[in-house]
Design a protein around this motif. Structure first.
Motif, mmCIF file in Angstrom:
data_model
loop_
_atom_site.group_PDB
_atom_site.id
_atom_site.type_symbol
_atom_site.label_atom_id
_atom_site.label_comp_id
_atom_site.label_asym_id
_atom_site.label_seq_id
_atom_site.Cartn_x
_atom_site.Cartn_y
_atom_site.Cartn_z
ATOM 1 N N ALA A 9 74.022 -31.997 9.784
ATOM 2 C CA ALA A 9 75.244 -32.483 9.955
ATOM 3 C C ALA A 9 75.179 -33.813 10.920
ATOM 4 O O ALA A 9 76.043 -34.482 10.897
ATOM 5 N N ASP A 10 73.752 -34.245 11.344
ATOM 6 C CA ASP A 10 73.779 -35.422 12.202
ATOM 7 C C ASP A 10 73.440 -36.490 11.161
ATOM 8 O O ASP A 10 72.461 -36.594 10.223
ATOM 9 N N SER A 11 74.279 -37.413 11.175
ATOM 10 C CA SER A 11 74.202 -38.766 10.234
ATOM 11 C C SER A 11 73.067 -39.570 10.658
ATOM 12 O O SER A 11 72.779 -40.513 9.875
ATOM 13 N N ALA A 12 72.652 -39.560 11.970
ATOM 14 C CA ALA A 12 71.677 -40.332 12.534
ATOM 15 C C ALA A 12 71.874 -41.621 12.336
ATOM 16 O O ALA A 12 70.902 -42.497 12.134
ATOM 17 N N ASP A 13 73.174 -42.201 12.677
ATOM 18 C CA ASP A 13 73.537 -43.620 12.602
ATOM 19 C C ASP A 13 74.327 -43.922 13.688
ATOM 20 O O ASP A 13 75.149 -45.052 13.398
#
Length: 281
Positions: free
Chosen positions: A238-242
């Protein structure tokens, strides 16, 4: 060291996760797992345990194959979230050693100035929380580990800290010390916020808290270690890391405070790589 991404790509072997996992299969004993479960239920963790769903300490330490009779270094323990697990778990048969951030060029002045004081105060704070004896909790400043620890440590654990070491330009220095104190065949366990594989170098250079997994593997292998396993225990798709404000947008930091708070709490903590390396001869 500032050009660690380029240097690692030139010097290290390629990422080979599937082959590496065949090389070593972590085998935490059933007795050790039972003991770890008891520690995780300890009353001193009444507040910390809420984060277990994101940090998966049982699965992580089982993957790192941490047995209760081992000598284990936790590097940059911060507030002691993992220390409150490791120190009691190792108290009877093993040895827990805290190593704080170094007083080294590149490290922010606040950390450098307070390094010795943080190291000195840490055992007392940990003892107060856990009921252990402060005298039995060695605490050092990175770069200043005594020669008595050479080839004496079973595991070095680095939890959510590689991004700082890399952006500060001291990762190679610290890795050399970890390698010095690890026993022949000793293991280095890393948990780190994970950038997407196609993230730009500018985004994934540590300043946003995220690193690309391949970069971390290549760099650590270039420093005298070999990858022996990877785990998805701390993955979070769920973490788009952006995030514009980096990993600190997500819990527990919640850098934007109440702005979209429910959204970020719904995502949870960051997507994380979990890597296990062995000291090469």
């Amino acid at each position: 060291m500032k050009n660690w991404i380029i240097a690692a790509a030139l010097a290290a072997t390629p990422l080979a996760g599937a082959q590496a996992q065949d090389a070593v299969t972590p085998t935490m004993s059933a007795e050790a797992r039972d003991q770890l479960d008891q520690v995780l239920r300890g009353e001193w963790r009444s507040k910390d345990s809420a984060r277990d769903v994101y940090r998966h300490p049982a699965e992580t330490l089982a993957f790192f194959d941490v047995e209760p009779d081992m000598t284990v270094v936790e590097y940059a323990p911060g507030g002691g979230w993992y220390s409150d697990i490791l120190a009691p778990y190792l108290a009877e048969k093993g040895r827990f050693i805290a190593v704080q951030l170094p007083d080294a060029e590149g490290v922010p002045e606040g950390y450098r100035k307070n390094a010795a004081a943080v190291a000195a105060a840490f055992p007392g704070k940990l003892a107060e929380r856990t009921g252990l004896s402060a005298e039995g909790i060695p605490s050092y400043v990175g770069g200043d580990l005594p020669e008595s620890l050479d080839d004496a440590v079973d595991r070095v654990l680095v939890i959510r800290m590689m991004h700082n070491l890399m952006r500060w330009g001291v990762a190679d220095r610290e890795l050399a010390e970890w390698r010095r104190v690890l026993k022949p065949g000793g293991m280095l366990g890393i948990v780190q916020h994970r950038a997407k594989p196609d993230a730009s170098a500018d985004y994934a250079n540590g300043t946003k808290g995220y690193l690309r997994e391949e970069d971390v593997v290549d760099f650590v292998q270039s420093q005298g270690f070999e990858l022996v396993g990877t785990s998805e225990a701390n993955a979070n798709p769920a973490d788009s890391a952006d995030w514009e404000n980096g990993v600190w947008t997500l819990p527990p930091s919640l850098a934007l405070k109440d702005q979209d708070r429910a959204k970020y709490e719904g995502i949870g903590e960051s997507d994380r790589m979990t890597l296990l390396f062995r000291k090469r001869p």
